[in-house]
Scaffold this motif. Structure first.
Motif, PDB file in Angstrom:
ATOM      1  N   TRP A  24       0.834  -1.197   0.000  1.00 41.09           N
ATOM      2  CA  TRP A  24       0.000   0.000   0.000  1.00 41.09           C
ATOM      3  C   TRP A  24       0.871   1.250   0.000  1.00 41.09           C
ATOM      4  N   VAL A  81      -6.493  -4.700   3.469  1.00 39.02           N
ATOM      5  CA  VAL A  81      -6.769  -6.116   3.170  1.00 39.02           C
ATOM      6  C   VAL A  81      -5.994  -6.510   1.911  1.00 39.02           C
ATOM      7  N   TYR A  82      -5.136  -7.499   2.035  1.00 38.62           N
ATOM      8  CA  TYR A  82      -4.336  -7.892   0.876  1.00 38.62           C
ATOM      9  C   TYR A  82      -3.943  -9.361   1.002  1.00 38.62           C
ATOM     10  N   TYR A  87      -1.769 -16.823  -3.659  1.00 36.32           N
ATOM     11  CA  TYR A  87      -2.626 -17.423  -2.629  1.00 36.32           C
ATOM     12  C   TYR A  87      -4.093 -16.994  -2.759  1.00 36.32           C
ATOM     13  N   CYS A  89      -8.057 -16.602  -4.037  1.00 38.92           N
ATOM     14  CA  CYS A  89      -9.169 -17.512  -4.334  1.00 38.92           C
ATOM     15  C   CYS A  89      -9.060 -18.828  -3.572  1.00 38.92           C
ATOM     16  N   ALA A  93      -8.658 -14.285   2.345  1.00 41.34           N
ATOM     17  CA  ALA A  93      -9.215 -12.978   2.751  1.00 41.34           C
ATOM     18  C   ALA A  93     -10.435 -13.191   3.642  1.00 41.34           C
ATOM     19  N   VAL A 115     -13.661   0.955   3.994  1.00 41.29           N
ATOM     20  CA  VAL A 115     -13.861   1.659   2.720  1.00 41.29           C
ATOM     21  C   VAL A 115     -13.140   0.902   1.623  1.00 41.29           C
ATOM     22  N   THR A 116     -13.789   0.860   0.470  1.00 39.94           N
ATOM     23  CA  THR A 116     -13.257   0.081  -0.643  1.00 39.94           C
ATOM     24  C   THR A 116     -13.783   0.615  -1.961  1.00 39.94           C
ATOM     25  N   PHE A 121     -17.332  -7.792  -3.471  1.00 38.99           N
ATOM     26  CA  PHE A 121     -16.455  -8.747  -2.783  1.00 38.99           C
ATOM     27  C   PHE A 121     -16.853  -8.931  -1.320  1.00 38.99           C
ATOM     28  N   TYR A 125     -18.817 -12.031   2.565  1.00 38.63           N
ATOM     29  CA  TYR A 125     -18.438 -12.282   3.963  1.00 38.63           C
ATOM     30  C   TYR A 125     -19.313 -11.519   4.959  1.00 38.63           C
TER      31      TYR A 125
HETATM   32  C1  LIG Z   1      -9.510  -8.824  -2.836  1.00 40.51           C
HETATM   33  C2  LIG Z   1      -8.557  -9.862  -2.237  1.00 40.51           C
HETATM   34  C3  LIG Z   1      -8.141  -9.425  -0.838  1.00 40.51           C
HETATM   35  C4  LIG Z   1      -9.288 -11.216  -2.155  1.00 40.51           C
HETATM   36  O1  LIG Z   1      -8.426 -12.153  -1.516  1.00 40.51           O
HETATM   37  P1  LIG Z   1      -8.706 -13.731  -1.641  1.00 40.51           P
HETATM   38  O2  LIG Z   1      -7.979 -14.402  -0.539  1.00 40.51           O
HETATM   39  O3  LIG Z   1      -8.455 -14.174  -3.019  1.00 40.51           O
HETATM   40  O4  LIG Z   1     -10.279 -13.761  -1.360  1.00 40.51           O
HETATM   41  P2  LIG Z   1     -11.143 -15.053  -1.011  1.00 40.51           P
HETATM   42  O5  LIG Z   1     -10.371 -16.283  -1.427  1.00 40.51           O
HETATM   43  O6  LIG Z   1     -11.624 -14.966   0.380  1.00 40.51           O
HETATM   44  O7  LIG Z   1     -12.373 -14.863  -1.971  1.00 40.51           O
HETATM   45  C5  LIG Z   1     -12.142 -15.090  -3.326  1.00 40.51           C
HETATM   46  C6  LIG Z   1     -13.446 -14.955  -4.063  1.00 40.51           C
HETATM   47  O8  LIG Z   1     -13.728 -13.558  -4.179  1.00 40.51           O
HETATM   48  C7  LIG Z   1     -13.808 -13.222  -5.554  1.00 40.51           C
HETATM   49  N1  LIG Z   1     -13.254 -11.899  -5.735  1.00 40.51           N
HETATM   50  C8  LIG Z   1     -11.964 -11.530  -5.647  1.00 40.51           C
HETATM   51  N2  LIG Z   1     -11.846 -10.220  -5.895  1.00 40.51           N
HETATM   52  C9  LIG Z   1     -13.088  -9.764  -6.159  1.00 40.51           C
HETATM   53  C10 LIG Z   1     -13.628  -8.504  -6.506  1.00 40.51           C
HETATM   54  N3  LIG Z   1     -12.854  -7.427  -6.655  1.00 40.51           N
HETATM   55  N4  LIG Z   1     -14.965  -8.397  -6.695  1.00 40.51           N
HETATM   56  C11 LIG Z   1     -15.758  -9.489  -6.560  1.00 40.51           C
HETATM   57  N5  LIG Z   1     -15.304 -10.728  -6.248  1.00 40.51           N
HETATM   58  C12 LIG Z   1     -13.989 -10.843  -6.044  1.00 40.51           C
HETATM   59  C13 LIG Z   1     -13.005 -14.287  -6.281  1.00 40.51           C
HETATM   60  O9  LIG Z   1     -13.435 -14.419  -7.618  1.00 40.51           O
HETATM   61  C14 LIG Z   1     -13.356 -15.521  -5.475  1.00 40.51           C
HETATM   62  O10 LIG Z   1     -14.635 -15.993  -5.822  1.00 40.51           O
HETATM   63  P3  LIG Z   1     -14.949 -17.590  -5.947  1.00 40.51           P
HETATM   64  O11 LIG Z   1     -14.603 -18.167  -4.589  1.00 40.51           O
HETATM   65  O12 LIG Z   1     -16.404 -17.627  -6.258  1.00 40.51           O
HETATM   66  O13 LIG Z   1     -14.046 -18.077  -7.025  1.00 40.51           O
HETATM   67  C15 LIG Z   1      -7.296 -10.079  -3.126  1.00 40.51           C
HETATM   68  O14 LIG Z   1      -7.725 -10.291  -4.445  1.00 40.51           O
HETATM   69  C16 LIG Z   1      -6.332  -8.895  -3.100  1.00 40.51           C
HETATM   70  O15 LIG Z   1      -5.440  -8.832  -2.249  1.00 40.51           O
HETATM   71  N6  LIG Z   1      -6.493  -7.952  -4.046  1.00 40.51           N
HETATM   72  C17 LIG Z   1      -5.611  -6.779  -4.119  1.00 40.51           C
HETATM   73  C18 LIG Z   1      -5.817  -5.840  -2.937  1.00 40.51           C
HETATM   74  C19 LIG Z   1      -7.252  -5.441  -2.722  1.00 40.51           C
HETATM   75  O16 LIG Z   1      -8.007  -5.136  -3.641  1.00 40.51           O
HETATM   76  N7  LIG Z   1      -7.644  -5.436  -1.427  1.00 40.51           N
HETATM   77  C20 LIG Z   1      -8.955  -4.983  -0.988  1.00 40.51           C
HETATM   78  C21 LIG Z   1      -8.845  -3.554  -0.608  1.00 40.51           C
HETATM   79  S1  LIG Z   1     -10.425  -2.892  -0.053  1.00 40.51           S
END
Ligand SMILES: CC(C)(COP(=O)(O)OP(=O)(O)OC[C@H]1O[C@@H](n2cnc3c(N)ncnc32)[C@H](O)[C@@H]1OP(=O)(O)O)[C@@H](O)C(=O)NCCC(=O)NCCS
Length: 151
Positions: A24, A81-82, A87, A89, A93, A115-116, A121, A125
């Motif tokens: 970040w 959140v990252y 790792y 999907c 997260a 905030v996002t 997404f 949860y």
């Molecule tokens: C967003 C993030 C934290 C998700 O982490 P993750 O560990 O992959 O999430 P989870 O495994 O708990 O959930 C994955 C699911 O969410 C979905 N998903 C991921 N990003 C998404 C988004 N932007 N919008 C909608 N769905 C999303 C995936 O498709 C997956 O769905 P599925 O299980 O039906 O295949 C990760 O993609 C990330 O670090 N992204 C970059 C940083 C970021 O955007 N952070 C959030 C800041 S507010």
């Protein structure tokens, strides 16, 4: 994969501060200060959590008073959140969010905000869109979510 509370793992403090800073656009010193405050344990906020796989940080998040937005009344905020790309999907997260929420509840805080820019997404949860919010230095509004107390 193991989720660790930084307040119980002071040995992770420096590594975690550097990891969050690498993800970040926030100065390293800000993470160091917040993590140090968390280790002091004087208040429930801030808190920091990491998902660790084979001794490496695979994901993480924090809980801070205000994630750089105008609605100081909507507090505390899940932030940073990252999850590392390799790792994603795998539910990490989601596990981090649920873990932090349960831990905050144990510390007496049962309503959280974040905030996002994401639009679909956090719903998976249990978070609900609450209102648009202006973040510091941004022209376009972000989305404020709330996690309401669960039974
Ligand atoms: C967003 C993030 C934290 C998700 O982490 P993750 O560990 O992959 O999430 P989870 O495994 O708990 O959930 C994955 C699911 O969410 C979905 N998903 C991921 N990003 C998404 C988004 N932007 N919008 C909608 N769905 C999303 C995936 O498709 C997956 O769905 P599925 O299980 O039906 O295949 C990760 O993609 C990330 O670090 N992204 C970059 C940083 C970021 O955007 N952070 C959030 C800041 S507010």
């Amino acid at each position: 994969m193991e989720i660790l509370k930084i307040r119980e793992h002071a040995e992770l403090a420096d590594k975690a501060a550097e990891w969050f800073h690498s993800k970040w656009n926030i100065p390293l010193e800000a993470y160091r200060e917040s993590i140090s405050e968390c280790l002091n344990g004087e208040s429930a906020v801030p808190q920091w959590y990491t998902a660790v796989v084979d001794c490496e940080i695979a994901g993480g998040l924090g809980v801070i008073e205000n994630d750089f937005h105008e609605r100081k009344d909507l507090t505390p905020n899940v932030c940073a959140v990252y999850v590392e790309k390799e790792y994603r999907c795998k539910g990490i997260a989601g596990e981090l969010l649920n873990y932090a929420c349960e831990d905050m509840k144990s510390l007496g805080i049962d309503t959280l905000y974040l905030v996002t820019g994401h639009t679909s997404f956090y719903e998976r949860y249990g978070w609900e869109f609450l209102c648009p919010v202006h973040c510091d230095g941004e022209n376009e509004p972000s989305r404020m979510y709330i996690l309401r107390p669960r039974g």
